[in-house]
Design an enzyme around this catalytic site. Structure first.
Site, short mmCIF file in Angstrom:
data_model
loop_
_atom_site.label_atom_id
_atom_site.label_comp_id
_atom_site.label_asym_id
_atom_site.label_seq_id
_atom_site.Cartn_x
_atom_site.Cartn_y
_atom_site.Cartn_z
N SER A 1 50.29 26.30 56.72
CA SER A 1 51.58 26.86 56.31
C SER A 1 52.68 26.62 57.33
CB SER A 1 51.47 28.37 56.02
OG SER A 1 50.96 28.58 54.73
N ASN B 1 45.78 19.61 52.31
CA ASN B 1 45.52 21.05 52.18
C ASN B 1 44.41 21.26 51.17
OD1 ASN B 1 48.11 22.18 53.63
ND2 ASN B 1 48.83 20.58 52.25
N ARG C 1 46.13 19.45 47.99
CA ARG C 1 47.54 19.06 47.97
C ARG C 1 47.81 18.26 49.24
NH1 ARG C 1 50.46 23.43 49.18
NH2 ARG C 1 51.44 22.21 50.86
N TYR D 1 57.91 31.09 51.81
CA TYR D 1 57.52 32.37 51.23
C TYR D 1 58.63 33.42 51.37
CZ TYR D 1 53.05 29.99 51.81
OH TYR D 1 52.04 29.07 51.78
N GLU E 1 47.58 33.37 57.78
CA GLU E 1 48.06 33.24 56.40
C GLU E 1 47.48 34.31 55.48
OE1 GLU E 1 48.45 29.00 55.06
OE2 GLU E 1 47.28 28.66 56.87
N GLY F 1 48.33 27.02 48.15
CA GLY F 1 48.76 28.29 47.60
C GLY F 1 48.75 28.31 46.08
N ASP G 1 50.56 16.51 51.76
CA ASP G 1 51.97 16.53 52.17
C ASP G 1 52.37 15.17 52.73
OD1 ASP G 1 52.10 19.18 51.44
OD2 ASP G 1 51.69 19.93 53.46
N GLU H 1 49.29 15.66 56.04
CA GLU H 1 48.04 16.43 56.04
C GLU H 1 47.53 16.64 54.62
OE1 GLU H 1 48.62 20.95 56.53
OE2 GLU H 1 50.26 20.08 57.70
#
Length: 307
Positions: free
Chosen positions: A142, A269, A251, A208, A19, A273, A253, A267
Site C-alpha cells: 500500500s 500484489n 494486480r 484510502y 494494512e 484490495g 502496478d 510490483e
C-alpha cells in the site's frame, strides 16, 4: 461458476501489519458479497499465528494485505493445518511480496522494470542511482514508506524513515509518467486502470480517503491508451505475474513513461484490495464481472490451483 450456497467460508482479515484497517474494510465488502451468494460467512480476526479457523470450512478466504497475509506466512500455517485457502501459495507469495526477490524474477524473465539497487542504510555502499529516485521498503504494501526524492534533503528524510522497516531499502530510478495497474484473474488480463491522484503520487493518503486521508484520486478504466501501448502494458503485467509464479489472481502496478510510452513494472500484489474504492473490482466490472461473481471466481480458481 461455483455454487457457494450453504458453503461455510472463513474470512481471514485484519492481520498484524500496517494494512490492518484496509483488510478489515475489504472483509466487510467480501462478507456482504459472499452472503448474497448464499454462503455461510465466518469472520476470523487475525492478529498473529494463533488464529482459529473452524474445522468444517469449505475454504478460508485470505484477505490480509501486506505483512503476514501476502508474504507466505499465513499460507504456510494454513497448509500445515490442512486448510484450503484462496490466492497465491507460500513460495509465490513470498517472492511477490519481497520487492528484492520479485525484482530478480522480473529481470530474469525480461520484464521491463526500473533500474534499481539494494541500499544498506548504514551507508556502507555507494548510491548508484542519481536523483530523482524512489525509496521503497522491500517488504511493505500500500505504498507504505515509499518516497519520491528530487532533492538531497528529501533523500535524507526518506532514508531516516526507511530505518523503521529494516536495515536496507530498495532504490529505484524514478520513471516520470502515468500510474497504471492491471488486474489478472486466472489467465484473464483485465482492462488497464489509469490512476490519477489530484496531488502527489498514489500513496496511502490518496488510496484510502475513508481511512481519513485527505487525498483524491481519479480512475480511468479502461485507460485511454492506444491499442499498441495497451497490448505492451498488459503483456508486461502478465509476464511479471507469471515470473513470480503467482497463482489465481493479483494486480500488477506499472509506470508508463511519458517520453516514449514504455511500460515499467513496479510490483505484483497477490492480495489486492477488495473495498468499494479498490481497483481489481473496478477492472472486473469493466468486463461485466460483478463483485459477488468476482469473489466466487477467486474461490473457484483457488480450488483449481490447489484441489
Amino acid at each position: 461458476m461455483i455454487d457457494l450456497t450453504n458453503k461455510k467460508i472463513a474470512l481471514l482479515m485484519g492481520g498484524p501489519g500496517s494494512e490492518r484497517k484496509v483488510s478489515l474494510k475489504t472483509a466487510e465488502s467480501v462478507a456482504e458479497a459472499l452472503r448474497s451468494k448464499g454462503a455461510i460467512v465466518v469472520e476470523v480476526d487475525v492478529t498473529g499465528p494463533d488464529f482459529e479457523v473452524p474445522g468444517d470450512v469449505f475454504i478460508a478466504m485470505n484477505l490480509i494485505h501486506g505483512t503476514f497475509g501476502e508474504d507466505g506466512q499465513i499460507q504456510a500455517i494454513l497448509e500445515q493445518r490442512g486448510i484450503r485457502y484462496t490466492g497465491a501459495g507460500v513460495t509465490s507469495s513470498r517472492i511477490a511480496f519481497d520487492k528484492l526477490l520479485s525484482k530478480e524474477r522480473f529481470i530474469g524473465a525480461g520484464v521491463p522494470t526500473p533500474l534499481s539497487q539494494t541500499y544498506p542504510l548504514d551507508g556502507s555502499q555507494p548510491l548508484a542511482i542519481s536523483l530523482p529516485l524512489v525509496v521503497k521498503p522491500p517488504r511493505e504494501g500500500s505504498s507504505v514508506g515509499v518516497h519520491i526524492c528530487h532533492t538531497q534533503a528529501e533523500l535524507d528524510a526518506a532514508f531516516e524513515d526507511a530505518k523503521k522497516f529494516g536495515n536496507d531499502t530498495l532504490i529505484e530510478d524514478y520513471v516520470a509518467g502515468k500510474e497504471l495497474t492491471v488486474g489478472i484473474l486466472g489467465d484473464q488480463v483485465l482492462p488497464i486502470i489509469h490512476i490519477e491522484p489530484v496531488e502527489g503520487f498514489y500513496d496511502i493518503n490518496n488510496k484510502y480517503p475513508w481511512m481519513g486521508g485527505t487525498g483524491k484520486t481519479n480512475y480511468n478504466c479502461p485507460a485511454n491508451l492506444s491499442p499498441e501501448v495497451t497490448k505492451a502494458v498488459q503483456e508486461a503485467a502478465l509476464k511479471a505475474f507469471r515470473s513470480c509464479g503467482t497463482e489465481v489472481y493479483g494486480r500488477v502496478d506499472v509506470m508508463l513513461r511519458d517520453s516514449d510510452q514504455a511500460p515499467f513494472v513496479l510490483e505484483v500484489n497477490t492480495i489486492p484490495g477488495m473495498t468499494s474504492s479498490s481497483l481489481l473490482p473496478k477492472a472486473a466490472k469493466a468486463v461485466g464481472i460483478e463483485f459477488p461473481d468476482l469473489c466466487a471466481k477467486i474461490i473457484e480458481l483457488s480450488i483449481a490451483a490447489r484441489p
